[in-house]
Design a protein around this motif. Structure first.
Motif, mmCIF file in Angstrom:
data_model
loop_
_atom_site.group_PDB
_atom_site.id
_atom_site.type_symbol
_atom_site.label_atom_id
_atom_site.label_comp_id
_atom_site.label_asym_id
_atom_site.label_seq_id
_atom_site.Cartn_x
_atom_site.Cartn_y
_atom_site.Cartn_z
ATOM 1 N N ILE A 31 0.877 -1.195 -0.068
ATOM 2 C CA ILE A 31 -0.104 0.026 -0.229
ATOM 3 C C ILE A 31 0.834 1.254 0.039
ATOM 4 N N GLY A 32 2.063 1.154 1.050
ATOM 5 C CA GLY A 32 2.790 2.512 0.895
ATOM 6 C C GLY A 32 3.504 2.639 -0.267
ATOM 7 N N LEU A 33 3.948 1.324 -1.063
ATOM 8 C CA LEU A 33 4.584 1.542 -2.333
ATOM 9 C C LEU A 33 3.746 2.080 -3.368
ATOM 10 N N LEU A 34 2.689 1.576 -3.467
ATOM 11 C CA LEU A 34 1.320 2.430 -4.363
ATOM 12 C C LEU A 34 1.422 3.984 -4.128
ATOM 13 N N LYS A 35 1.565 4.300 -3.178
ATOM 14 C CA LYS A 35 1.609 5.774 -3.179
ATOM 15 C C LYS A 35 2.910 6.488 -3.153
ATOM 16 N N ASP A 36 3.887 5.677 -2.876
ATOM 17 C CA ASP A 36 5.317 6.331 -3.189
ATOM 18 C C ASP A 36 5.378 6.413 -4.587
ATOM 19 N N THR A 37 4.815 5.632 -5.374
ATOM 20 C CA THR A 37 5.053 5.701 -6.974
ATOM 21 C C THR A 37 4.981 7.190 -7.297
ATOM 22 N N SER A 38 4.268 8.067 -6.803
ATOM 23 C CA SER A 38 4.087 9.411 -7.128
ATOM 24 C C SER A 38 5.686 10.040 -7.428
ATOM 25 N N LEU A 39 6.454 9.490 -6.607
ATOM 26 C CA LEU A 39 7.831 10.191 -6.572
ATOM 27 C C LEU A 39 8.532 9.716 -7.921
ATOM 28 N N ALA A 40 8.013 8.814 -9.071
ATOM 29 C CA ALA A 40 8.493 8.549 -10.336
ATOM 30 C C ALA A 40 8.235 9.431 -10.957
ATOM 31 N N SER A 41 7.416 10.487 -10.818
ATOM 32 C CA SER A 41 7.409 11.471 -11.693
ATOM 33 C C SER A 41 8.490 12.414 -11.899
ATOM 34 N N ALA A 42 9.425 12.357 -10.841
ATOM 35 C CA ALA A 42 10.624 13.004 -10.736
ATOM 36 C C ALA A 42 11.716 12.575 -11.767
ATOM 37 N N VAL A 43 11.573 11.495 -12.213
ATOM 38 C CA VAL A 43 12.501 10.984 -13.280
ATOM 39 C C VAL A 43 11.822 10.799 -14.479
ATOM 40 N N ALA A 44 10.649 11.429 -14.749
ATOM 41 C CA ALA A 44 9.855 11.620 -15.762
ATOM 42 C C ALA A 44 9.134 10.303 -16.297
ATOM 43 N N ALA A 45 8.939 9.452 -15.237
ATOM 44 C CA ALA A 45 8.101 8.266 -15.843
ATOM 45 C C ALA A 45 6.650 8.677 -15.814
ATOM 46 N N PRO A 46 6.090 8.224 -16.775
ATOM 47 C CA PRO A 46 4.782 8.765 -17.125
ATOM 48 C C PRO A 46 3.551 8.064 -16.415
ATOM 49 N N GLU A 47 3.558 8.276 -15.258
ATOM 50 C CA GLU A 47 2.742 7.509 -14.142
ATOM 51 C C GLU A 47 1.706 8.540 -13.973
ATOM 52 N N MET A 48 0.719 8.394 -13.028
ATOM 53 C CA MET A 48 -0.304 9.290 -12.860
ATOM 54 C C MET A 48 -0.093 10.645 -12.539
ATOM 55 N N MET A 49 0.836 10.852 -11.688
ATOM 56 C CA MET A 49 1.258 12.316 -11.021
ATOM 57 C C MET A 49 1.853 12.817 -12.263
ATOM 58 N N PHE A 50 2.921 12.212 -12.834
ATOM 59 C CA PHE A 50 3.422 12.892 -14.076
ATOM 60 C C PHE A 50 2.266 13.410 -15.017
ATOM 61 N N ASN A 51 1.271 12.622 -15.197
ATOM 62 C CA ASN A 51 0.391 13.052 -16.370
ATOM 63 C C ASN A 51 -0.416 14.174 -15.799
ATOM 64 N N ALA A 52 -0.782 14.027 -14.551
ATOM 65 C CA ALA A 52 -1.469 15.238 -13.729
ATOM 66 C C ALA A 52 -0.872 16.683 -14.142
ATOM 67 N N GLY A 53 0.534 16.619 -13.744
ATOM 68 C CA GLY A 53 1.182 17.946 -13.716
ATOM 69 C C GLY A 53 1.115 18.250 -15.407
ATOM 70 N N ARG A 54 1.348 17.236 -16.210
ATOM 71 C CA ARG A 54 1.239 17.629 -17.444
ATOM 72 C C ARG A 54 -0.201 18.461 -17.812
ATOM 73 N N LEU A 55 -1.099 17.783 -17.395
ATOM 74 C CA LEU A 55 -2.800 18.416 -17.599
ATOM 75 C C LEU A 55 -2.811 19.715 -16.920
ATOM 76 N N VAL A 56 -2.138 20.002 -15.634
ATOM 77 C CA VAL A 56 -2.179 21.105 -14.895
ATOM 78 C C VAL A 56 -1.677 22.335 -15.833
ATOM 79 N N SER A 57 -0.472 21.767 -16.263
ATOM 80 C CA SER A 57 0.194 23.163 -16.973
ATOM 81 C C SER A 57 -0.354 23.361 -18.426
ATOM 82 N N GLU A 58 -1.091 22.403 -18.820
ATOM 83 C CA GLU A 58 -1.974 22.761 -20.173
ATOM 84 C C GLU A 58 -3.060 23.540 -19.871
ATOM 85 N N THR A 59 -3.896 23.089 -18.878
ATOM 86 C CA THR A 59 -5.172 23.785 -18.733
ATOM 87 C C THR A 59 -5.243 24.463 -17.329
#
Length: 225
Positions: free
Chosen positions: A159-187
């Motif tokens: 469970i903790g690992l699932l939540k920690d995967t948001s840190l993968a956005s820091a190395v440009a892994a296209p997971e959910m938080m990375f895509n969310a940041g891209r959407l925010v910058s667009e809209t």
């Protein structure tokens, strides 16, 4: 209420969900990959830490102390950016899985060490007395029993690992938080997008949390019998 009266972000909802669900798939892939790698390293170094070999115990101790003492984000940066400087280039997803595995393995090695040590030494001695090697005794006698002992902590770790995967956005892994940041910058619909992200994380983590509680209850009943 006509479509013209709807909040502006509603018209973007299909696009938001498409991008976030695509990222959620990568989140699951990174979570599963990181979990499998963490368990493998946890078992390996957990076995090292309970070995009769002073060298193997020292190796396990050094590994655990180093990677439990480093922030996960630092480990990800070293793997993704640092290794690239010496010619080892990993794609973002592979780098994320590797980083989560190495970091998680350091924590799970202590969990497995405790699980292995909870098994009475007499069982190892009995296995050796009937002709098993130490490796066979570990594989067929000690490890299966220790895994049953550590199942609840493993589930909580997942469970903790699932939540920690948001840190993968820091190395440009296209997971959910990375895509969310891209959407925010667009809209610029930051609140709405991150609320959707929160809802999707809950949809993934709550079933895991429920399964963990059920597992703990089952383990408690089995122990009581």
């Amino acid at each position: 209420m006509t479509a013209a009266d709807w909040p502006a972000w509603i018209t973007h909802l299909p696009h938001f969900l498409d991008a976030l669900l695509t990222g959620a798939v990568i989140t699951v892939i990174v979570t599963v990959g990181g979990f499998v790698g963490s368990v493998f390293l946890g078992i390996l170094f957990g076995a090292f830490s309970t070995s009769q070999s002073m060298l193997l115990r020292a190796v396990a101790h050094i590994y655990v102390e180093i990677f439990r003492g480093l922030p996960l984000l630092t480990v990800l940066f070293i793997i993704f950016f640092g290794l690239a400087t010496i010619g080892i280039r990993l794609d973002p997803i592979s780098a994320a899985i590797t980083g989560f595995s190495i970091n998680g393995g350091a924590y799970l090695s202590e969990v497995f060490r405790a699980g292995i040590q909870s098994i009475h030494k007499g069982q190892s001695e009995a296995a050796l007395s009937i002709g098993m090697t130490r490796m066979m005794a570990f594989r067929y006698i000690i490890l299966p029993q220790s895994i049953r002992v550590v199942l609840p902590p493993l589930a909580n770790f997942a469970i903790g690992l699932l939540k920690d995967t948001s840190l993968a956005s820091a190395v440009a892994a296209p997971e959910m938080m990375f895509n969310a940041g891209r959407l925010v910058s667009e809209t610029f619909f930051a609140t709405e997008i991150y609320l959707l992200v929160a809802a999707l994380y809950l949809c993934m983590s709550l079933p895991l949390s429920l399964a963990t509680r059920l597992l703990e209850r089952r383990m408690a009943r089995a122990h009581a019998q």
